[in-house]
Design a protein around this motif. Structure first.
Motif, mmCIF file in Angstrom:
data_model
loop_
_atom_site.group_PDB
_atom_site.id
_atom_site.type_symbol
_atom_site.label_atom_id
_atom_site.label_comp_id
_atom_site.label_asym_id
_atom_site.label_seq_id
_atom_site.Cartn_x
_atom_site.Cartn_y
_atom_site.Cartn_z
ATOM 1 N N VAL A 18 54.066 18.129 60.974
ATOM 2 C CA VAL A 18 53.172 18.806 61.891
ATOM 3 C C VAL A 18 53.689 18.838 63.196
ATOM 4 O O VAL A 18 54.143 17.420 63.594
ATOM 5 C CB VAL A 18 51.619 18.258 61.689
ATOM 6 N N GLY A 19 53.663 19.803 63.974
ATOM 7 C CA GLY A 19 53.874 19.738 65.475
ATOM 8 C C GLY A 19 55.452 19.808 65.690
ATOM 9 O O GLY A 19 56.213 20.140 64.744
ATOM 10 N N THR A 20 55.859 19.612 67.020
ATOM 11 C CA THR A 20 57.096 19.946 67.582
ATOM 12 C C THR A 20 57.494 18.403 67.955
ATOM 13 O O THR A 20 56.778 17.586 68.223
ATOM 14 C CB THR A 20 57.434 20.766 68.505
ATOM 15 N N PRO A 21 59.046 18.163 68.051
ATOM 16 C CA PRO A 21 59.412 16.830 68.852
ATOM 17 C C PRO A 21 58.826 16.656 70.166
ATOM 18 O O PRO A 21 58.310 15.575 70.512
ATOM 19 C CB PRO A 21 60.969 16.919 68.845
ATOM 20 N N GLU A 22 58.639 17.731 70.882
ATOM 21 C CA GLU A 22 58.075 17.615 72.118
ATOM 22 C C GLU A 22 56.681 17.622 72.173
ATOM 23 O O GLU A 22 56.030 16.879 73.169
ATOM 24 C CB GLU A 22 58.335 18.886 73.191
ATOM 25 N N ASP A 23 55.860 18.052 71.096
ATOM 26 C CA ASP A 23 54.390 18.098 71.242
ATOM 27 C C ASP A 23 53.942 17.969 69.765
ATOM 28 O O ASP A 23 53.678 18.917 68.943
ATOM 29 C CB ASP A 23 54.153 19.607 71.889
ATOM 30 N N PRO A 24 53.542 16.952 69.349
ATOM 31 C CA PRO A 24 53.135 16.542 67.971
ATOM 32 C C PRO A 24 51.939 17.302 67.695
ATOM 33 O O PRO A 24 51.457 17.422 66.526
ATOM 34 C CB PRO A 24 52.823 15.150 68.124
ATOM 35 N N ALA A 25 51.175 17.701 68.648
ATOM 36 C CA ALA A 25 49.769 18.369 68.589
ATOM 37 C C ALA A 25 49.993 19.840 68.418
ATOM 38 O O ALA A 25 49.004 20.835 68.233
ATOM 39 C CB ALA A 25 48.862 18.048 69.433
ATOM 40 N N ALA A 26 51.280 20.489 68.376
ATOM 41 C CA ALA A 26 51.427 22.071 68.658
ATOM 42 C C ALA A 26 51.111 22.502 67.281
ATOM 43 O O ALA A 26 51.116 21.877 66.210
ATOM 44 C CB ALA A 26 52.906 22.228 68.892
ATOM 45 N N ASP A 27 50.755 23.794 67.159
ATOM 46 C CA ASP A 27 50.426 24.693 66.429
ATOM 47 C C ASP A 27 51.903 25.172 65.591
ATOM 48 O O ASP A 27 52.033 26.263 65.409
ATOM 49 C CB ASP A 27 49.618 25.725 66.522
#
Length: 73
Positions: free
Chosen positions: A25-34
């Motif tokens: 879940v998330g992206t390397p830059e933003d673990p809370a990303a959709d």
């Protein structure tokens, strides 16, 4: 808002690319990303209205310099 997936679904989802791996879940830059990120190739797949869009044409592909290339339209 972070993606919330059923644990059983999270176990069976995988990147559709030939060099696929499991998704986190998330992206390397933003673990809370959709979004969901392949742990093998790094492709980032969007999650729209709670539904993972696991299409290679929609994925954001990492490039050699650590950035990302948007999907082609």
């Amino acid at each position: 808002m972070a993606v919330v997936l059923d644990p059983v679904l999270a176990e069976v989802l995988a990147c559709p690319a030939p060099d696929h791996g499991s998704l986190r879940v998330g992206t390397p830059e933003d673990p809370a990303a959709d979004a969901l990120t392949c742990e093998s190739c790094g492709r980032i797949y969007p999650v729209e209205d709670g539904i993972p869009v696991l299409l290679l044409d929609e994925a954001v592909t990492p490039n050699a310099d650590g950035g990302a290339e948007s999907p082609q339209t």
